[in-house]
Design a protein around this motif. Structure first.
Motif, PDB file in Angstrom:
ATOM      1  N   SER A 134       7.138  22.562  57.895  1.00  0.00           N
ATOM      2  CA  SER A 134       5.893  23.035  57.285  1.00  0.00           C
ATOM      3  C   SER A 134       6.116  24.451  56.775  1.00  0.00           C
ATOM      4  CB  SER A 134       4.756  23.038  58.309  1.00  0.00           C
ATOM      5  OG  SER A 134       4.498  21.738  58.784  1.00  0.00           O
ATOM      6  N   TYR A 135       5.245  24.894  55.860  1.00  0.00           N
ATOM      7  CA  TYR A 135       5.371  26.262  55.371  1.00  0.00           C
ATOM      8  C   TYR A 135       4.037  26.770  54.846  1.00  0.00           C
ATOM      9  CZ  TYR A 135       5.620  24.349  50.608  1.00  0.00           C
ATOM     10  OH  TYR A 135       5.356  23.695  49.432  1.00  0.00           O
ATOM     11  N   VAL A 136       3.972  28.103  54.694  1.00  0.00           N
ATOM     12  CA  VAL A 136       2.836  28.771  54.075  1.00  0.00           C
ATOM     13  C   VAL A 136       3.400  29.861  53.175  1.00  0.00           C
ATOM     14  CG1 VAL A 136       2.557  30.391  56.018  1.00  0.00           C
ATOM     15  CG2 VAL A 136       0.621  29.929  54.486  1.00  0.00           C
ATOM     16  N   GLU A 137       2.728  30.091  52.046  1.00  0.00           N
ATOM     17  CA  GLU A 137       3.105  31.165  51.131  1.00  0.00           C
ATOM     18  C   GLU A 137       1.982  32.196  51.136  1.00  0.00           C
ATOM     19  OE1 GLU A 137       4.034  29.165  47.449  1.00  0.00           O
ATOM     20  OE2 GLU A 137       5.993  28.548  48.215  1.00  0.00           O
ATOM     21  N   PRO A 138       2.047  33.164  52.057  1.00  0.00           N
ATOM     22  CA  PRO A 138       0.992  34.174  52.137  1.00  0.00           C
ATOM     23  C   PRO A 138       0.963  35.036  50.879  1.00  0.00           C
ATOM     24  CG  PRO A 138       2.395  34.223  54.100  1.00  0.00           C
ATOM     25  CD  PRO A 138       3.064  33.353  53.091  1.00  0.00           C
ATOM     26  N   PRO A 139      -0.213  35.423  50.420  1.00  0.00           N
ATOM     27  CA  PRO A 139      -0.302  36.279  49.236  1.00  0.00           C
ATOM     28  C   PRO A 139       0.505  37.567  49.432  1.00  0.00           C
ATOM     29  CG  PRO A 139      -2.480  35.525  49.922  1.00  0.00           C
ATOM     30  CD  PRO A 139      -1.516  35.110  50.987  1.00  0.00           C
ATOM     31  N   GLY A 140       1.346  37.897  48.459  1.00  0.00           N
ATOM     32  CA  GLY A 140       2.113  39.132  48.503  1.00  0.00           C
ATOM     33  C   GLY A 140       3.292  39.135  49.454  1.00  0.00           C
ATOM     34  N   PHE A 141       3.710  37.961  49.927  1.00  0.00           N
ATOM     35  CA  PHE A 141       4.808  37.899  50.894  1.00  0.00           C
ATOM     36  C   PHE A 141       5.670  36.675  50.610  1.00  0.00           C
ATOM     37  CE2 PHE A 141       6.457  37.508  55.363  1.00  0.00           C
ATOM     38  CZ  PHE A 141       7.033  38.762  55.425  1.00  0.00           C
ATOM     39  N   VAL A 142       6.839  36.627  51.205  1.00  0.00           N
ATOM     40  CA  VAL A 142       7.705  35.460  51.038  1.00  0.00           C
ATOM     41  C   VAL A 142       7.163  34.284  51.842  1.00  0.00           C
ATOM     42  CG1 VAL A 142       9.771  36.864  50.637  1.00  0.00           C
ATOM     43  CG2 VAL A 142       9.253  36.063  52.954  1.00  0.00           C
ATOM     44  N   ARG A 143       7.620  33.113  51.486  1.00  0.00           N
ATOM     45  CA  ARG A 143       7.253  31.898  52.215  1.00  0.00           C
ATOM     46  C   ARG A 143       7.703  32.024  53.671  1.00  0.00           C
ATOM     47  NH1 ARG A 143       9.526  26.326  50.006  1.00  0.00           N
ATOM     48  NH2 ARG A 143       7.885  26.725  48.492  1.00  0.00           N
ATOM     49  N   ILE A 144       6.849  31.548  54.574  1.00  0.00           N
ATOM     50  CA  ILE A 144       7.207  31.448  55.988  1.00  0.00           C
ATOM     51  C   ILE A 144       7.225  29.960  56.316  1.00  0.00           C
ATOM     52  CG2 ILE A 144       6.618  32.041  58.359  1.00  0.00           C
ATOM     53  CD1 ILE A 144       5.135  34.453  57.282  1.00  0.00           C
ATOM     54  N   ALA A 145       8.367  29.492  56.826  1.00  0.00           N
ATOM     55  CA  ALA A 145       8.547  28.069  57.110  1.00  0.00           C
ATOM     56  C   ALA A 145       8.741  27.847  58.607  1.00  0.00           C
ATOM     57  CB  ALA A 145       9.745  27.531  56.334  1.00  0.00           C
ATOM     58  N   PHE A 146       8.474  26.627  59.030  1.00  0.00           N
ATOM     59  CA  PHE A 146       8.545  26.249  60.438  1.00  0.00           C
ATOM     60  C   PHE A 146       9.280  24.925  60.532  1.00  0.00           C
ATOM     61  CE2 PHE A 146       4.891  28.723  59.384  1.00  0.00           C
ATOM     62  CZ  PHE A 146       4.964  29.763  60.295  1.00  0.00           C
ATOM     63  N   LEU A 152       8.221  39.977  62.923  1.00  0.00           N
ATOM     64  CA  LEU A 152       7.453  40.542  61.820  1.00  0.00           C
ATOM     65  C   LEU A 152       6.561  41.670  62.324  1.00  0.00           C
ATOM     66  CD1 LEU A 152       6.244  37.279  60.026  1.00  0.00           C
ATOM     67  CD2 LEU A 152       8.276  38.650  59.537  1.00  0.00           C
ATOM     68  N   ASP A 153       6.507  42.781  61.600  1.00  0.00           N
ATOM     69  CA  ASP A 153       5.532  43.836  61.813  1.00  0.00           C
ATOM     70  C   ASP A 153       4.478  43.682  60.735  1.00  0.00           C
ATOM     71  OD1 ASP A 153       6.878  44.914  63.961  1.00  0.00           O
ATOM     72  OD2 ASP A 153       7.588  46.689  62.905  1.00  0.00           O
ATOM     73  N   ARG A 185       2.158  37.559  70.684  1.00  0.00           N
ATOM     74  CA  ARG A 185       2.907  36.300  70.628  1.00  0.00           C
ATOM     75  C   ARG A 185       2.061  35.275  69.889  1.00  0.00           C
ATOM     76  NH1 ARG A 185       4.562  36.987  76.478  1.00  0.00           N
ATOM     77  NH2 ARG A 185       6.636  37.882  76.318  1.00  0.00           N
ATOM     78  N   ASP A 186       2.728  34.465  69.058  1.00  0.00           N
ATOM     79  CA  ASP A 186       2.027  33.361  68.396  1.00  0.00           C
ATOM     80  C   ASP A 186       1.881  32.219  69.405  1.00  0.00           C
ATOM     81  OD1 ASP A 186       4.380  31.762  68.365  1.00  0.00           O
ATOM     82  OD2 ASP A 186       4.712  32.024  66.222  1.00  0.00           O
ATOM     83  N   PRO A 187       1.251  31.102  69.033  1.00  0.00           N
ATOM     84  CA  PRO A 187       1.023  30.026  69.999  1.00  0.00           C
ATOM     85  C   PRO A 187       2.285  29.433  70.639  1.00  0.00           C
ATOM     86  CG  PRO A 187      -0.431  29.748  68.134  1.00  0.00           C
ATOM     87  CD  PRO A 187       0.534  30.850  67.774  1.00  0.00           C
ATOM     88  N   GLU A 196       7.309  36.532  69.126  1.00  0.00           N
ATOM     89  CA  GLU A 196       6.734  37.856  69.070  1.00  0.00           C
ATOM     90  C   GLU A 196       6.528  38.325  67.626  1.00  0.00           C
ATOM     91  OE1 GLU A 196       8.947  37.324  72.853  1.00  0.00           O
ATOM     92  OE2 GLU A 196       9.640  37.232  70.780  1.00  0.00           O
ATOM     93  N   PHE A 197       5.458  39.106  67.454  1.00  0.00           N
ATOM     94  CA  PHE A 197       5.207  39.833  66.219  1.00  0.00           C
ATOM     95  C   PHE A 197       4.383  41.051  66.604  1.00  0.00           C
ATOM     96  CE2 PHE A 197       1.598  36.991  66.629  1.00  0.00           C
ATOM     97  CZ  PHE A 197       0.503  37.698  66.161  1.00  0.00           C
ATOM     98  N   CYS A 198       4.244  42.010  65.723  1.00  0.00           N
ATOM     99  CA  CYS A 198       3.491  43.216  66.029  1.00  0.00           C
ATOM    100  C   CYS A 198       2.442  43.488  64.967  1.00  0.00           C
ATOM    101  CB  CYS A 198       4.411  44.438  66.117  1.00  0.00           C
ATOM    102  SG  CYS A 198       5.567  44.424  67.496  1.00  0.00           S
ATOM    103  N   PHE A 199       1.290  43.957  65.409  1.00  0.00           N
ATOM    104  CA  PHE A 199       0.331  44.579  64.514  1.00  0.00           C
ATOM    105  C   PHE A 199       0.646  46.062  64.541  1.00  0.00           C
ATOM    106  CE2 PHE A 199      -2.568  40.895  65.605  1.00  0.00           C
ATOM    107  CZ  PHE A 199      -2.504  40.321  64.354  1.00  0.00           C
ATOM    108  N   VAL A 200       0.716  46.706  63.367  1.00  0.00           N
ATOM    109  CA  VAL A 200       1.100  48.113  63.294  1.00  0.00           C
ATOM    110  C   VAL A 200       0.171  48.883  62.362  1.00  0.00           C
ATOM    111  CG1 VAL A 200       3.528  47.563  63.700  1.00  0.00           C
ATOM    112  CG2 VAL A 200       2.724  47.805  61.369  1.00  0.00           C
TER     113      VAL A 200
END
Length: 114
Positions: free
Chosen positions: A38-50, A65-66, A102-104, A108-112
């Motif tokens: 699966s994947y998502v193409e967030p606005p202004g960012f590269v595709r993130i795939a799973f 990701l930060d 942490r995602d589900p 890990e990822f960070c809000f900054v």
């Protein structure tokens, strides 16, 4: 030779579930290409795939990701109902603030800010 980032791929157990989380967090429409991709193409960012893998996550990510947000605590509060979890508390220094999350599936990822 110069390369560019086409997509960032997360190994996971449930691609369809994880893409929904990240689409809610970053924007974009979740796409389920197959049961194991699966994947998502967030606005202004590269595709993130799973991609589905048989093994579970065992250790801390070597890359994460930060995500820049206006306010770290508010972003964390909004992400928790989507399935995220805080790791520790907000850290603030002369560069700004961050909150490890942490995602589900435990990635890990960070809000900054800063």
């Amino acid at each position: 030779m110069r390369a560019h980032v086409q997509e960032i791929v997360f190994d996971c157990a449930d691609p369809a579930g994880l893409v929904r989380f990240w689409a809610e967090l970053l924007g974009g429409d979740p796409v389920n290409r197959s049961p194991d991709w699966s994947y998502v193409e967030p606005p202004g960012f590269v595709r993130i795939a799973f991609q589905q893998v048989p093994e579970g996550k065992a250790v801390k990510n070597r890359v994460h990701l930060d995500l820049e947000v206006p306010e770290v605590s508010a972003a964390a509060d909004e992400a928790i109902p989507l399935g995220a979890a805080r790791v520790g508390g907000v850290v603030t220094d002369e560069q700004g603030s961050f909150q490890v999350m942490r995602d589900p599936e435990g990635n890990e990822f960070c809000f900054v800010t800063g």
